[in-house]
Scaffold this active site. Structure first.
Site, mmCIF file in Angstrom:
data_model
loop_
_atom_site.group_PDB
_atom_site.id
_atom_site.type_symbol
_atom_site.label_atom_id
_atom_site.label_comp_id
_atom_site.label_asym_id
_atom_site.label_seq_id
_atom_site.Cartn_x
_atom_site.Cartn_y
_atom_site.Cartn_z
ATOM 1 N N ASP A 113 -6.708 19.398 -14.516
ATOM 2 C CA ASP A 113 -7.017 18.111 -14.971
ATOM 3 C C ASP A 113 -6.591 18.209 -16.277
ATOM 4 O O ASP A 113 -7.242 18.801 -17.074
ATOM 5 C CB ASP A 113 -8.612 17.869 -14.828
ATOM 6 C CG ASP A 113 -8.968 16.462 -15.351
ATOM 7 O OD1 ASP A 113 -8.297 15.807 -15.938
ATOM 8 O OD2 ASP A 113 -10.225 16.078 -14.824
ATOM 9 N N LYS A 120 -7.740 7.268 -20.010
ATOM 10 C CA LYS A 120 -7.953 7.718 -21.013
ATOM 11 C C LYS A 120 -6.831 7.939 -21.932
ATOM 12 O O LYS A 120 -5.939 6.540 -22.205
ATOM 13 C CB LYS A 120 -8.398 9.262 -20.914
ATOM 14 C CG LYS A 120 -9.513 9.247 -19.788
ATOM 15 C CD LYS A 120 -10.879 8.281 -19.980
ATOM 16 C CE LYS A 120 -11.663 8.333 -18.913
ATOM 17 N NZ LYS A 120 -12.010 9.703 -18.141
ATOM 18 N N TYR A 122 -15.999 17.462 -15.960
ATOM 19 C CA TYR A 122 -16.340 16.034 -15.933
ATOM 20 C C TYR A 122 -17.315 15.665 -14.921
ATOM 21 O O TYR A 122 -17.155 16.124 -13.735
ATOM 22 C CB TYR A 122 -15.041 15.153 -15.718
ATOM 23 C CG TYR A 122 -14.957 13.727 -15.861
ATOM 24 C CD1 TYR A 122 -15.586 13.055 -16.810
ATOM 25 C CD2 TYR A 122 -15.235 13.107 -14.446
ATOM 26 C CE1 TYR A 122 -15.747 11.623 -17.054
ATOM 27 C CE2 TYR A 122 -15.302 11.601 -14.617
ATOM 28 C CZ TYR A 122 -15.495 11.065 -15.737
ATOM 29 O OH TYR A 122 -15.970 9.440 -15.603
ATOM 30 N N ARG A 143 0.816 -1.414 -0.047
ATOM 31 C CA ARG A 143 0.143 0.085 0.047
ATOM 32 C C ARG A 143 0.997 1.217 0.053
ATOM 33 O O ARG A 143 0.308 2.414 -0.449
ATOM 34 C CB ARG A 143 -1.101 -0.015 1.011
ATOM 35 C CG ARG A 143 -1.921 1.196 1.170
ATOM 36 C CD ARG A 143 -2.911 1.346 2.081
ATOM 37 N NE ARG A 143 -2.925 0.238 3.197
ATOM 38 C CZ ARG A 143 -2.211 0.715 4.340
ATOM 39 N NH1 ARG A 143 -1.427 1.606 4.697
ATOM 40 N NH2 ARG A 143 -2.260 -0.435 5.391
HETATM 41 C C1 PLP Z 1 -12.466 9.912 -16.777
HETATM 42 C C2 PLP Z 1 -12.118 11.386 -16.304
HETATM 43 C C3 PLP Z 1 -12.023 11.414 -15.137
HETATM 44 C C4 PLP Z 1 -12.135 10.631 -13.721
HETATM 45 O O1 PLP Z 1 -11.320 9.168 -14.071
HETATM 46 P P1 PLP Z 1 -11.583 7.912 -13.755
HETATM 47 O O2 PLP Z 1 -10.080 7.034 -14.393
HETATM 48 O O3 PLP Z 1 -12.629 7.389 -14.418
HETATM 49 O O4 PLP Z 1 -11.931 7.921 -12.457
HETATM 50 C C5 PLP Z 1 -11.507 12.574 -14.566
HETATM 51 N N1 PLP Z 1 -11.358 13.818 -15.299
HETATM 52 C C6 PLP Z 1 -11.867 13.526 -16.733
HETATM 53 C C7 PLP Z 1 -11.581 14.755 -17.523
HETATM 54 C C8 PLP Z 1 -12.136 12.456 -17.282
HETATM 55 O O5 PLP Z 1 -12.207 12.316 -18.591
#
Ligand code: PLP
Length: 383
Positions: free
Chosen positions: A174, A199, A102, A50
């Site tokens: 982000d 992504k 998001y 962890r």
């Molecule tokens: C998918 C996404 C998230 C969340 O990420 P997860 O891996 O699904 O928890 C946050 N911000 C954006 C812009 C995203 O496309």
């Protein structure tokens, strides 16, 4: 120490060296929860997975390297990474966030952290003077998402960083939609970069994982404490898959951007298509900022068929064959989504239409297939 490598080499080599045990060129998947100690407290830097795991550490060095940061941190998902950032704060603290956000981030802020006493302001960030009005003595963080989802608005990271410095608050970006190939927020003045590596970073739609990158040692220490104390860490297999994805990030992003440009231009000249949202168009309201802070425009394109009605949009997403109708984005395969009924369904119609998410809006994550097949697929679906 290797000299500082250019981006297209750092994706492959950044923070990596052959494994000391047997010289494995690829980082082994250290599928272990614990590590032998020769005497109590006498170990090779790893005690319990962890806290630390060598495969995860390799990924943390890699993401730090390609975001031009000092420290990388890994989490079980993008939202787990954001959850860790929010745990830096205390009841009464205020956070100013992009309004065109998001959906899962909005849910985390409003349905979880508002219950713990954090206060959020969701603000249009096209103009930093407007954002400044929301800063007060309780403000601790500005949270930026750019490009935004699904409207492809661009927020000026340098402008937000100047505001954050002036007001002595943190700036987090982000960077999921752009990836560090397109923009590197720390270089533009951000304190924290966050990724849903699910992504573009991992890039093959086969893993859910989150990342943070920071420069400040104190911030890294606090976040590592939260990472270990709260425990939302990724396993070694997912860390390995993400690391493998990063090795081709630059070639994938180059093709995503080329194909994205071709699809945006194809849609833009189509007689049955109305508005097309893509920051590469000179007519895009934030085109100049996009050109200044991004290396290219990426593979995300949103559009509305002429008339903008629900039935036409549904017909198109039902007829596509090379594109897949699915949530998510950033994989090698092309995906299409219908925000009003999928990702943004939880936002009231009136609310989402204010930011442009009309019933007819379709969002494309343009993959790296032969672009002619993608265009022919859209052509037959649009009819
Ligand atoms: C998918 C996404 C998230 C969340 O990420 P997860 O891996 O699904 O928890 C946050 N911000 C954006 C812009 C995203 O496309």
């Amino acid at each position: 120490m290797m000299k500082k490598l250019r981006f297209n080499s750092a994706t492959i080599h950044g923070g990596q060296s052959p494994d000391p045990a047997y010289g494995a060129v690829m980082p082994p998947i250290y599928q272990t929860s614990t590590y032998a100690q020769s005497s109590p407290g006498d170990h090779k830097g790893f005690e319990y997975s962890r806290t630390h795991n060598p495969t995860r550490s390799a990924l943390e060095r890699s993401i730090a390297s390609i975001e031009n940061g000092q420290h990388g941190l890994t989490y079980a998902s993008g939202l787990a990474a954001m959850d860790a950032v929010m745990k830096l704060f205390s009841p009464g603290d205020e956070i100013i966030s992009t309004n065109d956000l998001y959906g899962g981030s909005y849910r985390l802020f409003t349905k979880i952290f508002e219950n713990y006493g954090l206060k959020f302001h969701f603000v249009d960030m096209q103009d930093s003077n407007h954002v400044a009005k929301y800063v007060n003595e309780n403000t601790k963080l500005i949270w930026v998402e750019t490009p935004t989802n699904p409207m492809m608005n661009i927020i000026d990271i340098k402008g937000m960083a100047a505001l954050a410095k002036l007001k002595n608050v943190l700036l987090a970006v982000d960077n999921t939609f752009a990836s560090p190939y397109l923009q590197q927020p720390l270089d533009l003045g951000a304190d924290i970069v966050m990724h849903s590596a699910t992504k573009f970073i991992a890039g093959h739609s086969d893993v859910v994982l989150g990342l943070l990158v920071v420069n400040d040692d104190d911030l890294q220490e606090k976040l590592a404490f939260i990472q270990n104390a709260s425990g939302a860490i990724p396993g070694p297999m997912d860390s390995f898959l993400t690391l493998r994805g990063i090795k081709t990030l630059h070639v994938r992003m180059q093709r995503h951007s080329e194909n994205g440009a071709a699809i945006a231009n194809y849609l833009n000249q189509h007689s049955k298509i109305g508005k097309v949202y893509w920051p590469g168009f000179e007519s895009h309201p934030n085109h100049q900022i996009a050109k200044d802070q991004m290396n290219d425009f990426g593979g995300m394109v949103s559009f509305v068929p002429k008339g903008g009605d629900l039935a036409t949009a549904i017909k198109i997403v039902e007829k596509i064959k090379v594109f897949t109708l699915a949530e998510s984005l950033g994989g090698v395969e092309s995906l299409a989504g219908h925000p009003a009924s999928m990702t943004h369904a939880s936002i009231p119609k009136e609310e989402r239409e204010k930011s442009g998410v009309v019933d007819g809006l379709i969002r494309l994550s343009v993959g790296i297939e032969d672009v002619q097949d993608l265009i022919e697929d859209l052509e037959q679906a649009i009819g």
